[in-house]
Design a protein around this motif. Structure first.
Motif, mmCIF file in Angstrom:
data_model
loop_
_atom_site.group_PDB
_atom_site.id
_atom_site.type_symbol
_atom_site.label_atom_id
_atom_site.label_comp_id
_atom_site.label_asym_id
_atom_site.label_seq_id
_atom_site.Cartn_x
_atom_site.Cartn_y
_atom_site.Cartn_z
ATOM 1 N N CYS A 21 0.858 -1.135 0.000
ATOM 2 C CA CYS A 21 0.000 0.000 0.000
ATOM 3 C C CYS A 21 0.913 1.209 0.000
ATOM 4 N N HIS A 143 -2.722 0.558 8.314
ATOM 5 C CA HIS A 143 -3.583 1.623 7.790
ATOM 6 C C HIS A 143 -4.958 1.045 7.468
ATOM 7 N N HIS A 145 -8.861 1.136 5.123
ATOM 8 C CA HIS A 145 -9.621 1.449 3.916
ATOM 9 C C HIS A 145 -11.107 1.441 4.247
ATOM 10 N N GLU A 149 -11.645 -3.530 1.067
ATOM 11 C CA GLU A 149 -11.140 -3.796 -0.284
ATOM 12 C C GLU A 149 -11.436 -5.243 -0.674
ATOM 13 N N HIS A 162 -5.194 -3.055 7.240
ATOM 14 C CA HIS A 162 -4.037 -3.734 6.643
ATOM 15 C C HIS A 162 -2.815 -3.555 7.532
ATOM 16 N N THR A 230 -2.397 -2.774 -2.921
ATOM 17 C CA THR A 230 -3.683 -2.321 -3.458
ATOM 18 C C THR A 230 -3.649 -0.839 -3.836
HETATM 19 ZN ZN LIG Z 1 -4.070 -1.135 2.286
#
Ligand SMILES: [Zn+2]
Length: 280
Positions: A21, A143, A145, A149, A162, A230
């Motif tokens: 990421c 972190h 999202h 995802e 993640h 991602t």
């Molecule tokens: Zn990520």
């Protein structure tokens, strides 16, 4: 957690790509003295530093266009082992020969940044790691999202966490944890209190230590597959370990994140020839 899972022990070629990421990785490497010793990681991250083409989650610079924004982002379009994916039950292969994963997290101090794409927490020490078949991967950052995802049977969750780990050669293993609305998450409360609303230049230190062990779901059954970052540059050869059981955050906590990032989700990518495996 002790789980074993099948890892087709491909001896992955030496060329390991940079951090998961992505641009977040840059942020971790710059100010951190302890990571300077991880030469390979730093060289490669540095090597990618010039390619700072702006990307986003919408319109001309959104996920459909990432591959065109910079030559170093070509895997975003051309890769065939991209993340995230939809984890469809009918496609999951169960096995009793899973890779052995051991999580070794301890209460740790973190600082946080708003990277412009997510809220990211960087550890102050190297006290968190996971062992994959006995090989150590140190936690580089974690972190979030929203929405999630990864999808389970085409279902998304409110958010996804993640936890990005890197071994001495720069190889990546990411733990993915789905987040659904429920009870307030105490383990993340201190971070949520300090979340910067706009992109930050400097890291913000969190006074309280965070125990990531308490963040993980109680049932640690996981899916494993080979994927990618991602976010640009979408580099592949990332070992994904996605927990099946979601964790919870309160509606208020989820909304607080969504006020900063209404949508920082890359859509699911084709599975192609890959296998998704799970312990039987
Ligand atoms: Zn990520």
């Amino acid at each position: 957690m002790k789980k074993s899972f099948l890892y087709p022990l491909l001896i992955l070629s030496l060329s390991f790509l940079l951090g998961a990421c992505s641009e977040q990785q840059k942020d971790t490497t710059k100010p951190k003295k302890e990571e300077v010793t991880e030469t390979k990681q730093n060289e490669e991250t540095k090597g990618n530093e010039p390619s700072t083409a702006q990307w986003s989650y919408e319109e001309e610079t959104g996920p459909e266009h990432w591959g065109e924004l910079d030559s170093s982002y070509s895997a975003c379009t051309r890769g065939n082992e991209q993340s995230p994916i939809n984890i469809e039950s009918s496609k999951v292969k169960t096995t009793d020969k899973l890779e052995n994963i051991e999580v070794q997290y301890k209460p740790t101090h973190f600082s946080i940044v708003n990277t412009g794409h997510t809220i990211q927490a960087n550890p102050k020490t190297e006290s968190n790691s996971i062992l994959v078949e006995g090989k150590e991967y140190k936690l580089a950052q974690f972190h979030f999202h929203t929405p999630s995802e990864h999808e389970f049977n085409s279902q998304t969750f409110d958010m996804e966490l993640h936890l990005v780990h890197q071994d001495a050669n720069g190889k990546l293993a990411v733990l993915g944890v789905m987040i659904q609305e429920g009870k307030a998450n105490e383990a993340l409360a201190a971070i949520w209190d300090k979340m910067p609303k706009s992109e930050t230049e400097k890291e913000i230190a969190i006074k309280e230590s965070v125990d990531l062990q308490t963040l993980l779901p109680s049932n640690q059954t996981f899916f494993n597959y080979k994927g990618s970052l991602t976010t640009p540059p979408c580099s592949e050869e990332v070992d994904w370990i996605v927990f099946e059981q979601p964790i919870e955050m309160s509606k208020k906590q989820i909304q607080a994140f969504q006020q900063i990032f209404p949508n920082n989700q890359r859509p699911v990518q084709p599975l192609n020839e890959r296998e998704i495996i799970k312990e039987s």
